[in-house]
Structures are given as structure tokens and as C-alpha cells.
Design a protein around this motif. Structure first.
Motif, mmCIF file in Angstrom:
data_model
loop_
_atom_site.group_PDB
_atom_site.id
_atom_site.type_symbol
_atom_site.label_atom_id
_atom_site.label_comp_id
_atom_site.label_asym_id
_atom_site.label_seq_id
_atom_site.Cartn_x
_atom_site.Cartn_y
_atom_site.Cartn_z
ATOM 1 N N ILE A 178 0.012 -12.055 0.776
ATOM 2 C CA ILE A 178 0.227 -11.089 1.858
ATOM 3 C C ILE A 178 1.478 -11.470 2.660
ATOM 4 N N LEU A 181 4.576 -10.285 1.200
ATOM 5 C CA LEU A 181 4.881 -8.850 1.290
ATOM 6 C C LEU A 181 5.833 -8.539 2.429
ATOM 7 N N ASP A 185 10.610 -3.660 1.022
ATOM 8 C CA ASP A 185 10.164 -3.442 -0.349
ATOM 9 C C ASP A 185 11.375 -3.090 -1.206
ATOM 10 N N SER A 188 11.460 0.755 -2.696
ATOM 11 C CA SER A 188 11.544 1.943 -1.859
ATOM 12 C C SER A 188 12.372 1.734 -0.593
ATOM 13 N N GLN A 190 11.235 0.485 1.980
ATOM 14 C CA GLN A 190 10.285 0.540 3.093
ATOM 15 C C GLN A 190 10.136 -0.840 3.751
ATOM 16 N N PHE A 191 10.182 -0.898 5.101
ATOM 17 C CA PHE A 191 9.895 -2.155 5.799
ATOM 18 C C PHE A 191 8.388 -2.352 5.849
ATOM 19 N N ARG A 192 7.925 -3.548 5.436
ATOM 20 C CA ARG A 192 6.489 -3.802 5.508
ATOM 21 C C ARG A 192 6.197 -4.954 6.461
ATOM 22 N N TYR A 193 5.281 -4.739 7.363
ATOM 23 C CA TYR A 193 4.824 -5.768 8.318
ATOM 24 C C TYR A 193 5.977 -6.454 9.037
ATOM 25 N N LEU A 448 4.932 -11.166 -8.647
ATOM 26 C CA LEU A 448 3.660 -10.643 -9.140
ATOM 27 C C LEU A 448 3.610 -9.128 -8.954
ATOM 28 N N GLU A 449 3.994 -8.676 -7.763
ATOM 29 C CA GLU A 449 3.957 -7.245 -7.473
ATOM 30 C C GLU A 449 4.911 -6.485 -8.391
ATOM 31 N N PHE A 452 3.541 -6.325 -11.914
ATOM 32 C CA PHE A 452 2.350 -5.466 -11.944
ATOM 33 C C PHE A 452 2.764 -3.998 -11.946
ATOM 34 N N ARG A 453 3.694 -3.684 -11.060
ATOM 35 C CA ARG A 453 4.207 -2.316 -10.984
ATOM 36 C C ARG A 453 4.851 -1.881 -12.298
ATOM 37 N N LEU A 456 2.405 -1.340 -15.246
ATOM 38 C CA LEU A 456 1.617 -0.113 -15.176
ATOM 39 C C LEU A 456 2.486 1.135 -15.269
ATOM 40 N N LEU A 457 3.719 1.006 -14.853
ATOM 41 C CA LEU A 457 4.637 2.135 -14.990
ATOM 42 C C LEU A 457 4.872 2.411 -16.484
#
Lengths: 503, 147
Positions: A178, A181, A185, A188, A190-193, A448-449, A452-453, A456-457
Motif C-alpha cells: 500500500i 502505491l 500512477d 493514468s 492519477q495521483f494516489r494518496y 507487482l501491480e 498484474f495489470r 490480465l490485459l
């Protein structure tokens, strides 16, 4: 023969005056902090990480790696003479090493430790020379799903096989993922946390996190544990180091077993030197004709764990350099060092940066030989260093931590983070939550993310892809087995504890 | 007794609550689907994981008798933590020397000390050494005094 040619090229890069000097600096510093209780290799490597920004990547890696394996040599000195583990992997060396000191055999203990460390390390280096290129060739064809499963194994192993509760280890891994993260990102934007804090857009500083959890944590743990034992008047002469014939007989076999075990354990993702040395000690005790000798100065109880721990330290570079998957927290920090230079460790590393890979391997030999000299004739110097009072030492280390963290981004916010993580880590440690899995999760999180992405894509959202890829399937099975083993052993431990309590 | 009980369950509760917060915030980013994951997918998944682990931990603690309280060693934590905090606060305002001397003084008092004089001399000496090493030799850009 290719490997030997490449190794020769590596030596050309590792034998330049600068490289030799950097290597000497790294192993000396490593031994120094290894000898000192209360500051470990991980703290030192994090502190030196900002220094490597100004260095050539090869020189930076030589230095950081030198601190790592130098630290293993150094901490065994403290274990043997003081009965205090200079770092976690040496904890088992205390058991029989300190007993040997009390029997007046400190010299022999130090001698066999150094030789065992050297043999263990050297064997793992040979393994790396021949095995790493092969593994890299295979790994080129690994898919995103395969990478995901290997990382999953690393995370599960690191959290469940650590000493203590597997559940608590898993909590720390997830917490680490976490924390990984936080930031922008990559897919995208995108700012996370980030909570509106500009500095956090680049993510949490690895150095701030590592220093808080390990640097500040180690010091607090030492301060709380009370007065550190003082060195008795020990003089170690070269003459006292000569082992008897019986010592040597016991030495060779246990050293060989320790080396093989350590090399194997070191190559697995998620296992580090601590697990290697504990396993080696347990193995020696199990197969000994007279197990009652252990804990009373048995020489195998010193040689096998020390050979294993140095072998695993060197072997851990195999998955780190060829797959880009660090085996433990220290390796995670080193990968961070490479990433800063824009070098992503992975199967392409050996081909794209051959001078880096082979230069580092060659420097391992050089460094281990330097350590032999540092540890045998110069042992008296290290014994002197052990007498520095902790009262003087720890405020200085704490100041170094503040400055070190600040200097990475010239950011006082990072120092604030170190404070937060330090307090948090210490409190969680006291409740039995280990810090190393958190750090590993933090470093592996983004990879890892991403995998994983991607997996699955490519599979159009079909989760079965992790079973359809053979390598991925194999690693998932191993992961399951590790979890099963962890649950079983923790049940046994829990049962043992309750029996002890009721008795 | 009650205090011990609270302390025993506190980590589990804290982790579960953190997980909940992480998942909630994560769902405000675009979650997407398995085929095309948005930036919110992992956060929500990991948040939920942490909640589940927290609950499992809680359930595990229920079966264990409360341990005797470890006690929180206030003195070293306050002085060590306070020292780092002070350095972080002072470095941008007062500069390297004041921040470092204050931190060294703070952390020295985590252990019983014999007297002010030796502590002060030590703090000054170490600060000077650190300044020469980091600022003069390694070029960390930070003023000796002032912002």
C-alpha cells in the motif's frame, strides 16, 4: 568458456584503482558497522545510497555490495566476542561462538568463521558466474504472469518464513504494498494518496522509509533493551587462531554443508541470510552424533551458519540481477540504487550492461580477499572498535540518519517521514510485526501491480492466465506449499508455547 | 487489565481501519475492470486484503490470553523521536548547526548522562565533523545558519 571470458572483462573493470579503492572502502565500512551493534548493513547502505548518485553505477554497486557482505563478516566478530548479534543473521553464531570465547578459544572461532565465510561466499560467486547467465536466458521468455507469480512467492516467503507469526508478516507485506502505491500512477497519471503534498507525487522516499524502520528502529530497540554488555579483556593473537587437527576435521564437512544450503536458500526469492544461517544451525544439530555439544562451543555451530550466511548473501544477487526481484530488504534497497541510475535489473541486464554485471561479480572476489586480510591480521583493530561506548555512538548515528535522508531530495519532509516511520515501526515491532516484509512489499509493489495489470490485459481479464503459464503455475504451487508449511510450523510453535505456559 | 486488553487488540483494529480507509479512498480513483484496470483497482484490492488480515488477526488474539503488558519505554522514544522531529523542523528555518546541535542534545538524553558539559562539547564536535563531511566535502546544499 564464455563465462570466463566475461569474467576476465569484469576484472578489467573491477581492478581499476578507483574500483579497488571503492571496494576497499565498502568492505571496510561494512565490517565496521557490522562490528558495531546497533547499526546494521541496511542502515548503512541506505545512508550511502545518496553517495552513489554521484558515482558511476558500477562503482556504486561495488560499494553497496561491499558494505553488505563486509557487514556479514563484521557482525560475526561481535557475536563471538560479545554474545551480541551485530546483525540478525549472526544471532545463531552467538550460541556456540561466544561459548568458544569463554573457553579461551576466541581466536580459533574467529579464524574458522572468516575461512568459512570466505569459502561460502566464493562458492556462491562461482555459482553466480555460471548460473546467472543461464537463468537470464530463460527469464527473457518469462511473461508478465510469470513475473507476478515469482514476486508473489518472494512476498509470501519473506513474510511467512520470518521468525514470528506468519499472519503478522503478511499484514506488513500488504502495508508495504500500500505504501508503494503512494505517488503518481504510471499508466493514468492519477495521483494516489498524495493528500495534496507535492513531494509525495514522486512516491515515498525509499531511504526515508528504510531509515525510519531500520535505522531509528534498531537504535530504539538497543536503547530499550538496556545496557549493552561490555567487552571483557580479550586479546586475540594470530597464534591463538591456529585450529587443532580435530577442529579442522569438523570444519570441512560443516562448512561444505553450510555453503550448499546457503547458496540454495540465497537463490530463492524472499529468503535472506537470516533464514539461511538458522537453517544451517538446525541442520548441523540434527545430523550431529552428539547434539548436546551444541550451545557449549561446538565448532560446527559456528562454521555452518557463517558459511551459509555468506553464501546466501552472494547467491541473493542471482535473482536480484537476473530477474530484478530482490530476495530481501537489503537487496530491495540496492535495486533502488540501480533504478536511480536508470538501470532496471532484469534478464537484459547481463547483455545490455555486461561491464556492470561482470564488474560487480569480479569485485566480489576482490572484496572477499580484502576481507580475509581485514579480518585475520587486523582483527585487533576491530576488537578495539568494539570498546566505543554506545552512549557516544547512537546520537551520532541518529544525526547521520537525519542528514542522510535529507540529502536524497534536499527535503525536510522526508526527515519528517523518517520520524513517522520510525515511531510506527518501533511500536509495531514491539507487537511482533517484522519490518523487513514491509520494505520488500514497498519495493516490489509497483512492479507487482504493473505485471498484474499487463498479464490480465493480455489475457483479456481471464484470471486463469496465471495457471495456464507453466512457470507461473509452478511458482503459485510453491507459494501455496510455503504458506502451508508456515501454517503447520506456526501451529506446532503455538502448541509448544501453550504447553510451556501450562507447565 | 482493560488497558492490556486494548493494547492487545489495537494493532489488529488499527490495521483493519487503515485498510478500510485505503479501500474507500481507492474507490474514488477509477477502478476499472479486470481487463482494463484503472488506478483504483490495486488500492481497493489491497485495502480489502488488509481489512481481512486485520479481522483474522483480531480473531487470533481472541484465542490467546492477554500477554503481560510490555510497557512503552517513553524516555528513549521521546528523546530519539523528538531529536529527529526537531532537526526536520529547524533545518529549513535555522540551518545546519542549530538543527544538528539540538538533535544531538535531544538524543543524548535518551540515556542517563553524567553532565551537561560533556554532552554539549560532544554535540558541538560532532556537528562540526558532520558539517565538514557532508556540506564541505560531499556538497549537500544546506546553509550553516539561517534559511
Amino acid at each position: 568458456m564464455d563465462a570466463l571470458l566475461n569474467l576476465g572483462m569484469g576484472f578489467q573493470h573491477a581492478l581499476t584503482p578507483e574500483a579497488l579503492l571503492i571496494c576497499l572502502f565498502g568492505v571496510t565500512l561494512g565490517t565496521f558497522v557490522g562490528v558495531l551493534p546497533g547499526i546494521g548493513a541496511l542502515t548503512t547502505i541506505s545512508l550511502c545510497l545518496p553517495l552513489t548518485f554521484h558515482l558511476d553505477p558500477l562503482l556504486g554497486m561495488i560499494m553497496l555490495a561491499g558494505i553488505f557482505y563486509g557487514g556479514q563478516y563484521g557482525s560475526s566478530i561481535t557475536s563471538i566476542l560479545l554474545n551480541v548479534a551485530g546483525s540478525a543473521p549472526s544471532a545463531v553464531t552467538c550460541l556456540d561462538g561466544y561459548q568458544m570465547t569463554r573457553q579461551g578459544r576466541a581466536g580459533v572461532a574467529l579464524f574458522v568463521t572468516t575461512i568459512a565465510s570466505f569459502i561460502g561466499g566464493s562458492f556462491a560467486i562461482v555459482l553466480m558466474i555460471f548460473f546467472a547467465p543461464v537463468l537470464a536466458d530463460v527469464a527473457v521468455s518469462f511473461s508478465a504472469a510469470d513475473y507476478f507469480s515469482i514476486m508473489l512467492l518472494a512476498l509470501v516467503t519473506a513474510s511467512t518464513l520470518a521468525v514470528g507469526s506468519p499472519l503478522k508478516g503478511l499484514c506488513m507485506v500488504v502495508l508495504g504494498l500500500i505504501l508503494g502505491l503512494v505517488g503518481t500512477d504510471i499508466n493514468s497519471g492519477q495521483f494516489r494518496y498524495t493528500f495534496g503534498i507535492a513531494t509525495l507525487a514522486d512516491g515515498i522516499s525509499l531511504v526515508a522509509l528504510a531509515m525510519g524502520l531500520f535505522g531509528v528502529g534498531e537504535i530504539l530497540t538497543n536503547l530499550v533493551s538496556g545496557v549493552l554488555p561490555q567487552l571483557e579483556n580479550t586479546r586475540v593473537t594470530l597464534r591463538s587462531m591456529i585450529p587443532s587437527r580435530l577442529d579442522m576435521k569438523q570444519f570441512w564437512m560443516s562448512c561444505t554443508r553450510g555453503t550448499l544450503l546457503g547458496s540454495f536458500v540465497g537463490m530463492l526469492p524472499g529468503t535472506g541470510p537470516t533464514i539461511a544461517s538458522f537453517m544451517a544451525y538446525a541442520l548441523e544439530k540434527k545430523i550431529a552424533k552428539d547434539p548436546s555439544r551444541f550451545g557449549h562451543g561446538a565448532i560446527e555451530g559456528v562454521t555452518a551458519p557463517e558459511a551459509a550466511n555468506n553464501a546466501s548473501v552472494q547467491a541473493a544477487f542471482i535473482p536480484t540481477m537476473t530477474l530484478g526481484i530482490p530476495g530481501d530488504a537489503i537487496m530491495a534497497v540496492m535495486i533502488g540504487g540501480l533504478l536511480i541510475h536508470g538501470i532496471t535489473p532484469g534478464p537484459q541486464l547481463i547483455n545490455e550492461n555486461p561491464e556492470l554485471f561482470w564488474g560487480v561479480v569480479a569485485s566480489f572476489w576482490i572484496g572477499n580477499i580484502m576481507l580475509l586480510v581485514l579480518n585475520l591480521p587486523l582483527i585487533g583493530v576491530w576488537v578495539k572498535i568494539l570498546s566505543i561506548p554506545y552512549k557516544l555512538l547512537f546520537p551520532a548515528v541518529l544525526l547521520l540518519i537525519s542528514i542522510g535522508v535529507y540529502s536524497v531530495n534536499n527535503s525536510s519532509f522526508d526527515v519528517l517521514l523518517t520520524f513517522v516511520f520510525g515511531m510506527f515501526g518501533f511500536w509495531f515491532n514491539r507487537h511482533g510485526f517484522p519490518s523487513a516484509p514491509l520494505l520488500l512489499g514497498f519495493v516490489l509493489g509497483p512492479m507487482l501491480e504493473e505485471n498484474f495489470r499487463r498479464a490480465l490485459l493480455l489475457a483479456e481479464g481471464n484470471l486463469g492466465t496465471f495457471i495456464e503459464h507453466r512457470v507461473s503455475f509452478a511458482f503459485l504451487v510453491i507459494t501455496l506449499l510455503v504458506m502451508l508449511a508456515a501454517v503447520m510450523t506456526s501451529k506446532i510453535f503455538a502448541f509448544g508455547n501453550s504447553k510451556m505456559e501450562s507447565a | 487489565m482493560l488497558r492490556t486488553k486494548i493494547l492487545q487488540f489495537l494493532p489488529a483494529v488499527l490495521l483493519a481501519v487503515t485498510g478500510l480507509g485505503v479501500a474507500a479512498l481507492g474507490s474514488s480513483y477509477q477502478v476499472g475492470s479486470l481487463t482494463a484496470m484503472g488506478p483504483g483497482f490495486m488500492p481497493v484490492a489491497l485495502g480489502v486484503c488488509l481489512v481481512l488480515l486485520g479481522i483474522a488477526l483480531f480473531a487470533g488474539e481472541l484465542r490467546i490470553a492477554p500477554k503481560t503488558e510490555l510497557g512503552f519505554p517513553l524516555r528513549p522514544v521521546l528523546w530519539v523521536g523528538g531529536g529527529i522531529l526537531a532537526w526536520a523542523m529547524l533545518i529549513d528555518v535555522l540551518g545546519f548547526f542549530p538543527a544538528s546541535i539540538v538533535q544531538l542534545l535531544f538524543s543524548s538524553f535518551a540515556l542517563p548522562q553524567e553532565g551537561w558539559r560533556s554532552v554539549l562539547i560532544l554535540a558541538l564536535g560532532m556537528t562540526l565533523a558532520a558539517y565538514i563531511l557532508f556540506v564541505t566535502l560531499l556538497g549537500v546544499p544546506v546553509p550553516a545558519f539561517g534559511s
